[in-house]
Structures are given as C-alpha cells and as structure tokens.
Design an enzyme around this catalytic site. Structure first.
Site, PDB file in Angstrom:
ATOM      1  N   VAL A  11       0.870  -1.171   0.000  1.00 40.13           N
ATOM      2  CA  VAL A  11       0.000   0.000   0.000  1.00 40.13           C
ATOM      3  C   VAL A  11       0.908   1.222   0.000  1.00 40.13           C
ATOM      4  CG1 VAL A  11      -2.018  -1.036   1.085  1.00 40.13           C
ATOM      5  CG2 VAL A  11      -0.196  -0.108   2.517  1.00 40.13           C
ATOM      6  N   SER A  12       0.359   2.368  -0.408  1.00 48.23           N
ATOM      7  CA  SER A  12       1.183   3.550  -0.619  1.00 48.23           C
ATOM      8  C   SER A  12       1.507   4.331   0.642  1.00 48.23           C
ATOM      9  CB  SER A  12       0.499   4.483  -1.628  1.00 48.23           C
ATOM     10  OG  SER A  12       0.359   3.834  -2.867  1.00 48.23           O
ATOM     11  N   SER A  13       0.722   4.151   1.689  1.00 44.49           N
ATOM     12  CA  SER A  13       0.967   4.905   2.918  1.00 44.49           C
ATOM     13  C   SER A  13       0.659   4.039   4.128  1.00 44.49           C
ATOM     14  CB  SER A  13       0.108   6.176   2.959  1.00 44.49           C
ATOM     15  OG  SER A  13      -1.261   5.857   3.110  1.00 44.49           O
ATOM     16  N   GLN A  16      -3.049   3.220   5.013  1.00 49.45           N
ATOM     17  CA  GLN A  16      -3.836   2.276   4.222  1.00 49.45           C
ATOM     18  C   GLN A  16      -3.698   0.862   4.765  1.00 49.45           C
ATOM     19  OE1 GLN A  16      -2.074   3.525   0.381  1.00 49.45           O
ATOM     20  NE2 GLN A  16      -4.162   3.934  -0.281  1.00 49.45           N
TER      21      GLN A  16
END
Length: 202
Positions: A11-13, A16
């Site tokens: 996931v990007s962050s 998330q």
C-alpha cells in the site's frame, strides 16, 4: 529442489490497509510466513520488503500479487521488474486479479511467459497513449484559453509612479541600488524592475 510460493503486497501509505491483499494471497495458498509487505509509494522499487523478497527467490519459485499495480505505478518500471523476475531469476509470476498474467501455464502451445509479456506490452502501450492524450488535451485547453484572452501565471506588477525618475537617478549614479529599491518600495532585485543591467521592463 522444491519450489516455494511467495506473495507480495503493498500500500502507498501507513494509513492504508493491507488486509484485502493479504486475504487474497492466503486464499491463493500463500503461507503467511512467505508474504512480504511494504507500506511505500509505487514511484520506484526502493522498498525494504521487496528487496528481502528478491533475495529469497530461486528459479522455479512462484510469486503472487493481487494486482499488477502492486508492483509499481509506472509500466516501464513494472516491465523491467517483470523481466528480471521471470527471465533473469526464472521465477513464475501470478497476478490474481488478471488470470491471463500467469506465467506458470501453457495455453495451446503458447507459454504463459509469452502471453504475459504480450499483455504487459499492450498495457504499457495503452498507458503511454493515454499519457500523450492527456498532454495533448492540456495543450489544446491552454491554447483555447489563450485564444479567449485568458492569461496564465502571476500578473505583471505595475511600475511605480516614480519609476522613470528613479531609474534615471540610479543610472546617473546619484542613488544606490538600495536607495532605488526603497524609493520604489520593493524588496526584490532591481533587475526585475529593469533598473539593473538587463534593461527596462516591458
């Protein structure tokens, strides 16, 4: 030597959640201890878990991901990594959301590696065309706006009322740059007002 099945999730962050990807990998048969997960941007492949995973993979192993965009957001990078994993390392790749991207199987005499390569090249081409179309639409929109008289960028500052007098005094050596700036009530370089060597502003 028996092959091992691995999974990769991203996931990007940190805010998330990885649960959907992890559930999909478990359902596919990947054991929890063989799943590598990153909470990092897809802009490049500088991810700790990804690098650990690359150190574990051996020829004949299987790498599963839920979707192709978990590998990255740029198809050029994804293609490079895909070739590295499937061809240089001899590892099979399975994309759970796209069954056609399964390099393990042979279909009607055509290997899954070849089919996946063709599909990825097509996806990369479509993504490139869409980027070019977006740039073209943006350029056309700007041109149309300019034709209607819409201006872009910061508005040009008006010359102070005492501009010409101050400019002549500066070039005549009667005042310094600092004094000229103070008279015009500015903080920026005098070059930007045309008082310096670059000449007068238009």
């Amino acid at each position: 030597m028996a092959s091992t099945m691995y999974g990769y999730a991203r996931v990007s962050s940190r805010e998330q959640n990885l649960d959907r990807q992890l559930d999909a990998l478990r359902a596919f048969g990947v054991e929890d201890g063989a799943v590598y997960a990153d909470k990092a941007s897809g802009k490049d492949f500088e991810r700790p878990a990804w690098h650990r995973l690359m150190g574990e993979l051996r020829p004949g192993d299987v790498l599963a991901v839920k979707s192709i965009d978990r590998l990255g957001r740029d198809y050029a990078e994804i293609l490079d990594v895909w070739r590295d994993v499937t061809k240089a390392r001899g590892v099979f790749v399975v994309v759970l959301d796209m069954p056609v991207l399964d390099t393990r199987e042979e279909r009607d005499g055509i290997t899954g590696v070849l089919i996946a390569d063709i599909v990825l090249q097509l996806l990369s081409y479509v993504a490139q065309i869409e980027r070019e179309n977006i740039r073209q639409r943006q350029a056309e929109g700007i041109a149309a706006a300019k034709a209607r008289g819409v201006s872009f960028g910061r508005p040009r500052k008006k010359r102070p009322a005492n501009y010409q007098e101050t400019r002549e005094a500066f070039w005549g050596g009667r005042i310094t740059r600092k004094e000229a700036a103070a008279r015009c009530n500015i903080r920026t370089s005098l070059k930007k007002l045309g008082l310096g060597p670059l000449g007068a502003i238009s």
